[in-house]
Design a protein around this motif. Structure first.
Motif, PDB file in Angstrom:
ATOM      1  N   GLY A 196      34.651  29.814  57.059  1.00 22.75           N
ATOM      2  CA  GLY A 196      34.264  30.845  56.120  1.00 22.75           C
ATOM      3  C   GLY A 196      34.779  32.173  56.623  1.00 22.75           C
ATOM      4  O   GLY A 196      35.227  32.290  57.766  1.00 22.75           O
ATOM      5  N   TYR A 197      34.740  33.168  55.757  1.00 23.54           N
ATOM      6  CA  TYR A 197      35.143  34.504  56.207  1.00 23.54           C
ATOM      7  C   TYR A 197      34.472  35.572  55.365  1.00 23.54           C
ATOM      8  O   TYR A 197      34.137  35.356  54.197  1.00 23.54           O
ATOM      9  N   ALA A 198      34.251  36.727  56.009  1.00 27.66           N
ATOM     10  CA  ALA A 198      33.662  37.887  55.348  1.00 27.66           C
ATOM     11  C   ALA A 198      34.689  39.001  55.353  1.00 27.66           C
ATOM     12  O   ALA A 198      35.206  39.358  56.417  1.00 27.66           O
ATOM     13  N   THR A 199      34.981  39.557  54.181  1.00 24.49           N
ATOM     14  CA  THR A 199      36.011  40.585  54.116  1.00 24.49           C
ATOM     15  C   THR A 199      35.918  41.367  52.818  1.00 24.49           C
ATOM     16  O   THR A 199      35.202  40.985  51.894  1.00 24.49           O
ATOM     17  N   GLY A 200      36.674  42.459  52.775  1.00 26.58           N
ATOM     18  CA  GLY A 200      36.830  43.195  51.536  1.00 26.58           C
ATOM     19  C   GLY A 200      37.883  42.531  50.666  1.00 26.58           C
ATOM     20  O   GLY A 200      38.694  41.733  51.138  1.00 26.58           O
ATOM     21  N   GLU A 201      37.856  42.878  49.398  1.00 26.80           N
ATOM     22  CA  GLU A 201      38.840  42.340  48.454  1.00 26.80           C
ATOM     23  C   GLU A 201      40.195  43.023  48.625  1.00 26.80           C
ATOM     24  O   GLU A 201      40.273  44.126  49.165  1.00 26.80           O
ATOM     25  N   PRO A 202      41.292  42.380  48.237  1.00 28.97           N
ATOM     26  CA  PRO A 202      41.370  41.207  47.355  1.00 28.97           C
ATOM     27  C   PRO A 202      41.475  39.867  48.072  1.00 28.97           C
ATOM     28  O   PRO A 202      41.885  38.868  47.478  1.00 28.97           O
ATOM     29  N   PHE A 203      41.124  39.813  49.356  1.00 28.07           N
ATOM     30  CA  PHE A 203      41.380  38.595  50.114  1.00 28.07           C
ATOM     31  C   PHE A 203      40.351  37.499  49.881  1.00 28.07           C
ATOM     32  O   PHE A 203      40.557  36.365  50.292  1.00 28.07           O
ATOM     33  N   GLY A 204      39.236  37.841  49.215  1.00 28.16           N
ATOM     34  CA  GLY A 204      38.347  36.798  48.727  1.00 28.16           C
ATOM     35  C   GLY A 204      38.869  36.247  47.411  1.00 28.16           C
ATOM     36  O   GLY A 204      38.990  35.032  47.229  1.00 28.16           O
ATOM     37  N   ALA A 205      39.224  37.161  46.506  1.00 33.32           N
ATOM     38  CA  ALA A 205      39.739  36.748  45.203  1.00 33.32           C
ATOM     39  C   ALA A 205      41.036  35.959  45.332  1.00 33.32           C
ATOM     40  O   ALA A 205      41.316  35.069  44.518  1.00 33.32           O
ATOM     41  N   GLN A 206      41.846  36.279  46.344  1.00 36.43           N
ATOM     42  CA  GLN A 206      43.107  35.562  46.533  1.00 36.43           C
ATOM     43  C   GLN A 206      42.872  34.072  46.717  1.00 36.43           C
ATOM     44  O   GLN A 206      43.496  33.239  46.048  1.00 36.43           O
ATOM     45  N   ALA A 207      41.942  33.724  47.602  1.00 35.43           N
ATOM     46  CA  ALA A 207      41.639  32.312  47.839  1.00 35.43           C
ATOM     47  C   ALA A 207      40.928  31.691  46.638  1.00 35.43           C
ATOM     48  O   ALA A 207      41.134  30.518  46.315  1.00 35.43           O
ATOM     49  N   GLU A 208      40.105  32.483  45.967  1.00 37.62           N
ATOM     50  CA  GLU A 208      39.407  31.997  44.780  1.00 37.62           C
ATOM     51  C   GLU A 208      40.404  31.643  43.678  1.00 37.62           C
ATOM     52  O   GLU A 208      40.311  30.587  43.043  1.00 37.62           O
ATOM     53  N   ARG A 209      41.380  32.518  43.446  1.00 34.82           N
ATOM     54  CA  ARG A 209      42.378  32.268  42.398  1.00 34.82           C
ATOM     55  C   ARG A 209      43.296  31.105  42.737  1.00 34.82           C
ATOM     56  O   ARG A 209      43.791  30.422  41.843  1.00 34.82           O
ATOM     57  N   ALA A 218      32.606  43.628  49.162  1.00 37.74           N
ATOM     58  CA  ALA A 218      32.898  42.589  50.157  1.00 37.74           C
ATOM     59  C   ALA A 218      32.255  41.268  49.740  1.00 37.74           C
ATOM     60  O   ALA A 218      31.296  41.229  48.964  1.00 37.74           O
ATOM     61  N   VAL A 219      32.796  40.174  50.277  1.00 35.27           N
ATOM     62  CA  VAL A 219      32.317  38.833  49.961  1.00 35.27           C
ATOM     63  C   VAL A 219      32.322  37.976  51.222  1.00 35.27           C
ATOM     64  O   VAL A 219      33.024  38.268  52.188  1.00 35.27           O
ATOM     65  N   VAL A 220      31.533  36.908  51.180  1.00 37.01           N
ATOM     66  CA  VAL A 220      31.633  35.827  52.169  1.00 37.01           C
ATOM     67  C   VAL A 220      32.184  34.623  51.420  1.00 37.01           C
ATOM     68  O   VAL A 220      31.616  34.201  50.405  1.00 37.01           O
TER      69      VAL A 220
END
Length: 379
Positions: free
Chosen positions: A225-238, A156-158
């Motif tokens: 901001g948001y805290a969640t499991g992947e891939p929804f952090g990587a999606q915004a990062e990419r 998970a990521v923030v």
């Protein structure tokens, strides 16, 4: 006119908002029709174990295990129960026939935790990847569920916007941060960070949002901001407009969020089937850690429409950048880790009293775990 530079998910997000305006009576009519269709009793039908999950990489062992399962011959006289039904064979199902009957495991995707919880409670799925505190609470309320294995390790990521100057969660004081559910361990992760950084209840405006909607909400400025499991952090990062503020792998090495939960009627009536499921899920976890090639193969599998229905390159990115962004390792139940989650749930007031381990967990299957060869075919 839509700006050609606008991310495609934002267009889908606005379409989703439009669809929510469909009159409720239309939805009810459709659901009534679907729910009352007769079961397929013709030859070629299959007994199906439905496994529900969200399309997050914390649940990646689900598609792998569903594809890999090769069920042994067993007495399936008790298959006609909640979570087990008769339905036509689907492409991703590997079928084993016994005396003219076929038995398969089917992955069923849900968009949010409330929908998956309701499906499990209604017996529409026999097994599910649930949030650990949610499974504890359901068992305590008399819902027939037991945790039989973990789903993952870490993952998970923030996230915050790329241009946001915040260096820690404390810098988001007074702002809106999305969490998947109050029962989500992502929520408990945020609360751990708040405690560590001197934030009190109310210092952050926590809002519940389904993980697939979080990147669009951050892009639109609906949350900070948001805290969640992947891939929804990587999606915004990419996509280039967000960055990772905190990683669970750095802040909480023993982090566990999703667990494999099974209905107790299946445990009671078809233990060999549940054991086969646990064996394949735990073996899928070890397989994912053995070789990067396996992770690529798993990403290609999970990307398919019948599983996560996501961009395979995004899933490959999550599983390799860095490689320990999500880990699967040993998925056995460890009591003290679940005790720690229990205490965090009590502190967060999402659980109002201690729940005995035996009420929500059954570790007999992980104690009888037999490694299983994982083969998912060419993707």
């Amino acid at each position: 006119m839509i700006d050609s530079g606008e991310p495609s998910f934002w267009r889908r997000y606005r379409l989703r908002l439009f669809l929510t305006a469909i009159p409720a009576w239309v939805v009810l009519i459709v659901l009534a029709y679907v729910g009352t269709r007769p079961r397929d009793e013709l030859s070629g039908a299959v007994n199906t174990l439905t496994i529900g999950a969200l399309p997050v990489t914390c649940n990646l062992t689900g598609p792998v295990a569903c594809m890999a399962m090769n069920m042994k011959s067993m007495d399936m006289a008790g298959m006609d129960m909640p979570g087990m039904d008769m339905s036509p064979k689907e492409p991703q199902e590997q079928v084993v026939k016994e005396r003219g009957r076929s038995y398969v495991a089917r992955f069923k995707r849900y968009s949010g935790w409330p929908e998956l919880k309701e499906a499990f409670m209604a017996g529409q799925v026999g097994a599910a990847y649930l949030l650990a505190p949610l499974a504890m609470d359901l068992a305590d309320r008399g819902i027939p569920v037991r945790i039989v294995a973990l789903g993952h390790r870490s993952g998970a990521v923030v996230m915050v916007r790329k241009q946001d100057p915040a260096k820690s969660l404390a810098d988001l004081r007074g702002r809106r941060v999305a969490i998947p559910s109050r029962f989500a361990v992502d929520h408990l992760f945020v609360r751990r960070l708040m405690q560590k950084q001197g934030l009190k209840d109310g210092d952050l405006k926590l809002v519940e949002l389904a993980p697939p909607e979080m990147p669009a909400a951050l892009y639109a400025g609906a949350v900070d901001g948001y805290a969640t499991g992947e891939p929804f952090g990587a999606q915004a990062e990419r996509e280039g407009y967000a960055r990772v503020l905190h990683w669970t792998r750095d802040e909480w090495p023993t982090y566990v969020c999703c667990v494999l939960a099974v209905r107790t009627d299946l445990i009671r009536n078809v233990r060999p089937l549940v054991q086969r499921l646990v064996d394949n899920v735990m073996s899928a976890g070890m397989w994912l850690e053995e070789d990067t090639k396996n992770r690529v193969q798993a990403a290609n599998l999970a990307a398919r429409p019948e599983f996560f229905n996501q961009d395979r390159s995004l899933l490959q990115f999550v599983l390799q950048n860095p490689r320990n962004r999500v880990t699967y390792g040993n998925l056995a139940l460890i009591r003290w880790e679940l005790d720690e989650l229990m205490q965090l749930g009590l502190d967060a007031r999402i659980i109002d009293h201690p729940i005995p381990y035996e009420t929500y967990a059954d570790d007999s299957f992980v104690r009888r775990y037999t490694p299983t060869e994982i083969k998912v075919g060419q993707q």
